[in-house]
Design a protein around this motif. Structure first.
Motif, PDB file in Angstrom:
ATOM      1  N   ALA A 119       0.855  -1.178   0.000  1.00  0.00           N
ATOM      2  CA  ALA A 119       0.000   0.000   0.000  1.00  0.00           C
ATOM      3  C   ALA A 119       0.893   1.231   0.000  1.00  0.00           C
ATOM      4  CB  ALA A 119      -0.907  -0.009   1.214  1.00  0.00           C
ATOM      5  N   PHE A 120       0.455   2.266  -0.722  1.00  0.00           N
ATOM      6  CA  PHE A 120       1.263   3.476  -0.828  1.00  0.00           C
ATOM      7  C   PHE A 120       0.380   4.649  -1.224  1.00  0.00           C
ATOM      8  CE2 PHE A 120       1.297   1.113  -4.764  1.00  0.00           C
ATOM      9  CZ  PHE A 120       0.982   2.061  -5.717  1.00  0.00           C
ATOM     10  N   ARG A 121       0.892   5.862  -1.004  1.00  0.00           N
ATOM     11  CA  ARG A 121       0.220   7.080  -1.448  1.00  0.00           C
ATOM     12  C   ARG A 121       0.510   7.280  -2.930  1.00  0.00           C
ATOM     13  NH1 ARG A 121      -3.433  10.151   1.762  1.00  0.00           N
ATOM     14  NH2 ARG A 121      -2.880   9.736   3.897  1.00  0.00           N
ATOM     15  N   SER A 122      -0.469   7.775  -3.645  1.00  0.00           N
ATOM     16  CA  SER A 122      -0.288   8.036  -5.071  1.00  0.00           C
ATOM     17  C   SER A 122      -0.718   9.461  -5.361  1.00  0.00           C
ATOM     18  CB  SER A 122      -1.145   7.074  -5.872  1.00  0.00           C
ATOM     19  OG  SER A 122      -1.080   7.372  -7.224  1.00  0.00           O
ATOM     20  N   PRO A 123       0.031  10.241  -6.075  1.00  0.00           N
ATOM     21  CA  PRO A 123       1.389  10.048  -6.564  1.00  0.00           C
ATOM     22  C   PRO A 123       2.396  10.164  -5.426  1.00  0.00           C
ATOM     23  CG  PRO A 123       0.665  12.256  -7.099  1.00  0.00           C
ATOM     24  CD  PRO A 123      -0.506  11.553  -6.447  1.00  0.00           C
ATOM     25  N   ILE A 124       3.636   9.863  -5.738  1.00  0.00           N
ATOM     26  CA  ILE A 124       4.695   9.849  -4.726  1.00  0.00           C
ATOM     27  C   ILE A 124       4.952  11.251  -4.172  1.00  0.00           C
ATOM     28  CG2 ILE A 124       7.110   9.267  -4.300  1.00  0.00           C
ATOM     29  CD1 ILE A 124       5.262   6.850  -4.845  1.00  0.00           C
ATOM     30  N   PHE A 125       4.924  12.275  -5.036  1.00  0.00           N
ATOM     31  CA  PHE A 125       5.229  13.639  -4.592  1.00  0.00           C
ATOM     32  C   PHE A 125       3.972  14.331  -4.061  1.00  0.00           C
ATOM     33  CE2 PHE A 125       4.075  13.751  -9.022  1.00  0.00           C
ATOM     34  CZ  PHE A 125       3.190  14.802  -9.099  1.00  0.00           C
ATOM     35  N   VAL A 126       4.143  15.319  -3.215  1.00  0.00           N
ATOM     36  CA  VAL A 126       3.045  16.095  -2.652  1.00  0.00           C
ATOM     37  C   VAL A 126       2.947  17.404  -3.418  1.00  0.00           C
ATOM     38  CG1 VAL A 126       2.166  17.236  -0.585  1.00  0.00           C
ATOM     39  CG2 VAL A 126       3.448  15.111  -0.371  1.00  0.00           C
ATOM     40  N   ASN A 127       1.779  17.710  -3.942  1.00  0.00           N
ATOM     41  CA  ASN A 127       1.527  18.969  -4.635  1.00  0.00           C
ATOM     42  C   ASN A 127       0.876  19.921  -3.635  1.00  0.00           C
ATOM     43  OD1 ASN A 127       0.820  21.073  -6.281  1.00  0.00           O
ATOM     44  ND2 ASN A 127      -0.239  19.826  -7.809  1.00  0.00           N
TER      45      ASN A 127
END
Length: 176
Positions: free
Chosen positions: A47-55
């Motif tokens: 499990a992961f956050r998508s996308p990797i970068f934070v806008n």
């Protein structure tokens, strides 16, 4: 491959740092689905956050994508999620299937037709993965692509009047 992926929408940023993103789904199941016969411990591969970068300009939290080991587990969770309002620590969230970018684009292509049909109160729906369905003259009509819709609309002048602007082929739009 996204067949077994589940998307969790509405979880605040940073929650997964405490216990890991994999445990977020287990907490959701524990809070919402124990009485529906869904086991607490399902096999989650990752499990992961998508996308990797934070806008920083985006006001909403990034989605959590959960890759399930079995597609049946994902289907049972989604089926149960349709039956009730889902919460995570008091916050309302949504669970949905994780579609590929091609499927998302195909669904987005229906948006102008969907809006027109909704304005005319024809009860449109986007079906999985990217078909449109609506009620017309007491029947539910379903179309997998715009060409089939164009072919069907030709025989129904009232419907043709409603959808004329939406169904103009791209080449004609560029000329106008």
């Amino acid at each position: 491959m996204r067949k077994c992926n589940l998307r969790i929408i509405g979880i605040p940023e940073g929650v997964e740092k405490e216990n890991g993103a994999e445990n977020v789904l287990n907490e959701i199941i524990e809070e919402n689905f124990l009485n529906l016969g869904i086991e607490r411990e399902m096999c989650v591969e990752e499990a992961f956050r998508s996308p990797i970068f934070v806008n920083v300009k985006r006001p909403t939290a990034r989605h959590i994508v959960v890759k399930m080991a079995k597609m049946k587990d994902k289907e049972r969770i989604l089926r149960a999620a349709r039956q009730k309002k889902i919460t995570y620590k008091g916050t309302t969230i949504r669970l949905s299937a994780d579609f590929s970018t091609e499927t998302l684009q195909a669904r987005k292509d229906w948006s102008d037709i969907f809006k027109t049909l909704k304005d005319k109160n024809l009860q449109p729906r986007i079906l999985c993965p990217a078909k449109i369905s609506f009620r017309y003259e007491g029947e539910i009509k379903s179309f997998p692509d715009k060409q089939k819709l164009r072919d069907s609309v030709v025989t129904r002048p009232p419907l043709q009047d409603i959808l004329t602007k939406c169904l103009i082929p791209e080449k004609r739009k560029k000329r106008e």
